[in-house]
Enzyme design. Structure first.
Site, PDB file in Angstrom:
ATOM      1  N   ARG A 144      -7.166  12.736   1.161  1.00  0.00           N
ATOM      2  CA  ARG A 144      -6.103  13.136   2.090  1.00  0.00           C
ATOM      3  C   ARG A 144      -4.728  12.613   1.681  1.00  0.00           C
ATOM      4  O   ARG A 144      -3.712  13.146   2.109  1.00  0.00           O
ATOM      5  CB  ARG A 144      -6.412  12.678   3.518  1.00  0.00           C
ATOM      6  CG  ARG A 144      -6.350  11.179   3.711  1.00  0.00           C
ATOM      7  CD  ARG A 144      -6.583  10.775   5.144  1.00  0.00           C
ATOM      8  NE  ARG A 144      -7.937  11.087   5.590  1.00  0.00           N
ATOM      9  CZ  ARG A 144      -8.442  10.652   6.749  1.00  0.00           C
ATOM     10  NH1 ARG A 144      -7.695   9.931   7.559  1.00  0.00           N
ATOM     11  NH2 ARG A 144      -9.684  10.930   7.067  1.00  0.00           N
ATOM     12  N   HIS A 145      -4.701  11.552   0.905  1.00  0.00           N
ATOM     13  CA  HIS A 145      -3.399  11.077   0.415  1.00  0.00           C
ATOM     14  C   HIS A 145      -3.483  10.778  -1.089  1.00  0.00           C
ATOM     15  O   HIS A 145      -3.074  11.598  -1.887  1.00  0.00           O
ATOM     16  CB  HIS A 145      -2.858   9.901   1.240  1.00  0.00           C
ATOM     17  CG  HIS A 145      -3.857   8.896   1.723  1.00  0.00           C
ATOM     18  ND1 HIS A 145      -4.632   8.137   0.877  1.00  0.00           N
ATOM     19  CD2 HIS A 145      -4.177   8.511   2.979  1.00  0.00           C
ATOM     20  CE1 HIS A 145      -5.378   7.321   1.591  1.00  0.00           C
ATOM     21  NE2 HIS A 145      -5.144   7.531   2.876  1.00  0.00           N
ATOM     22  N   GLU A 149      -8.696   0.368  -2.931  1.00  0.00           N
ATOM     23  CA  GLU A 149      -9.487   0.422  -1.714  1.00  0.00           C
ATOM     24  C   GLU A 149     -10.434   1.613  -1.780  1.00  0.00           C
ATOM     25  O   GLU A 149     -10.022   2.707  -2.152  1.00  0.00           O
ATOM     26  CB  GLU A 149      -8.594   0.539  -0.478  1.00  0.00           C
ATOM     27  CG  GLU A 149      -7.821  -0.716  -0.152  1.00  0.00           C
ATOM     28  CD  GLU A 149      -7.095  -0.633   1.167  1.00  0.00           C
ATOM     29  OE1 GLU A 149      -6.645  -1.687   1.662  1.00  0.00           O
ATOM     30  OE2 GLU A 149      -6.944   0.488   1.710  1.00  0.00           O
ATOM     31  N   ASN A 205       0.848  -1.189   0.000  1.00  0.00           N
ATOM     32  CA  ASN A 205       0.000   0.000   0.000  1.00  0.00           C
ATOM     33  C   ASN A 205       0.885   1.242   0.000  1.00  0.00           C
ATOM     34  O   ASN A 205       1.699   1.432   0.915  1.00  0.00           O
ATOM     35  CB  ASN A 205      -0.899  -0.021   1.241  1.00  0.00           C
ATOM     36  CG  ASN A 205      -1.900   1.107   1.256  1.00  0.00           C
ATOM     37  OD1 ASN A 205      -1.558   2.256   0.983  1.00  0.00           O
ATOM     38  ND2 ASN A 205      -3.130   0.809   1.602  1.00  0.00           N
ATOM     39  N   THR A 262      -8.164   3.446   8.863  1.00  0.00           N
ATOM     40  CA  THR A 262      -9.327   2.570   8.962  1.00  0.00           C
ATOM     41  C   THR A 262      -9.344   1.906  10.330  1.00  0.00           C
ATOM     42  O   THR A 262      -8.382   1.254  10.730  1.00  0.00           O
ATOM     43  CB  THR A 262      -9.287   1.506   7.853  1.00  0.00           C
ATOM     44  OG1 THR A 262      -9.194   2.160   6.584  1.00  0.00           O
ATOM     45  CG2 THR A 262     -10.536   0.657   7.881  1.00  0.00           C
ATOM     46  N   HIS A 270      -5.735   3.557  -1.524  1.00  0.00           N
ATOM     47  CA  HIS A 270      -7.066   3.903  -1.009  1.00  0.00           C
ATOM     48  C   HIS A 270      -7.390   5.332  -1.422  1.00  0.00           C
ATOM     49  O   HIS A 270      -6.763   6.271  -0.951  1.00  0.00           O
ATOM     50  CB  HIS A 270      -7.057   3.763   0.521  1.00  0.00           C
ATOM     51  CG  HIS A 270      -8.383   4.008   1.164  1.00  0.00           C
ATOM     52  ND1 HIS A 270      -8.577   3.833   2.520  1.00  0.00           N
ATOM     53  CD2 HIS A 270      -9.587   4.417   0.667  1.00  0.00           C
ATOM     54  CE1 HIS A 270      -9.833   4.118   2.828  1.00  0.00           C
ATOM     55  NE2 HIS A 270     -10.458   4.492   1.713  1.00  0.00           N
TER      56      HIS A 270
END
Length: 250
Positions: free
Chosen positions: A52-53, A73, A10, A104, A46
């Site tokens: 935010r990212h 994701e 990730n 999460t 994600h």
């Protein structure tokens, strides 16, 4: 000897660092390329509602520029469904999402959200996208995932990794082991992830029913000290050792 355990890396938090200052550096797509060189079998990202990212353009570039399966994701929202159907990743993992959370915080409530989730699982599957549900290690959640027709579940390992003492960790590990065995027994492909690091990965990786681990935050943090390729290669080595295999990553 057990089958090879896949590693999905990730790269969200490369984008977190980029976004902290603005601009284009560090580039999460470059991180994905390094992950492949270090032995990753797939890339996970994600796309959150608040961006935010990872950003929309990151998802497009990951899909088009990286020759590894992309695991997208996302929350089960109409906006994300439209983006996923346009992006056409290899897989989508449906996760719970709250704007105020830092990461999460738990698994998706497939039991309570069964009717809401059914359309997402169906539409993504019809588009040829493999659907995974990020869930707690619970028989009820596994049964609900199976009834929705999702072929894959990802077991949330956060409580195991965050356990404050050996007894709690052993309890959480047994809970995961029971869920993994049950889920595989009803025909689900089992993945796992959240919070895994060098100290916690081997007992999870040693479960032969698990096909894939998705690991991110720890690897990006460790990369600050040893470099991303070295961090991923060490994780790959530990995973392979847990399966009784020798890693071919240098």
């Amino acid at each position: 000897m057990s089958s090879k355990l896949r590693l999905g890396v990730n790269i969200d938090h490369v984008a977190t660092i980029r976004n902290a200052r603005g601009g284009n550096s560090p580039d999460p797509v470059r991180a994905a390329a390094l992950a492949k060189a270090a032995g990753a079998d797939g890339i996970t990202a994600h796309l959150r509602e608040d961006r935010r990212h990872i950003r929309d353009e990151d998802m497009k570039r990951l899909r088009n520029e990286i020759d590894l399966p992309l695991n997208f994701e996302m929350a089960a929202t109409d906006e994300m469904l439209a983006i996923a159907l346009a992006t056409k990743p290899h897989a989508v993992c449906l996760v719970p999402e709250k704007r105020e959370e830092r990461t999460t915080e738990g698994g998706l409530d497939v039991v309570g959200g069964h009717n809401h989730l059914k359309r997402f699982v169906s539409e993504l599957g019809d588009a040829g996208i493999r659907v995974s549900l990020f869930i707690e290690a619970s028989k009820d959640q596994l049964d609900a995932a199976k009834s929705l027709g999702a072929p894959v579940v990802e077991i949330h390992t956060g409580a195991y990794c965050d356990a404050e003492n050996d007894a709690d960790r052993a309890h959480e590990l047994e809970r995961i082991r029971n869920a993994v065995t049950y889920g595989a027994g009803i025909g689900l492909e089992i993945h796992a992830g959240h919070g895994l690091n060098f100290e916690t990965v081997e007992p999870i990786a040693g479960m032969p029913e698990i096909a894939e681990l998705n690991i991110g935050h720890f690897l990006i943090g460790e990369a600050v000290f040893v470099g991303l390729e070295a961090a991923i290669a060490e994780m790959r080595r530990l995973m392979d050792a847990a399966r009784g295999q020798t890693s071919n990553v240098k």
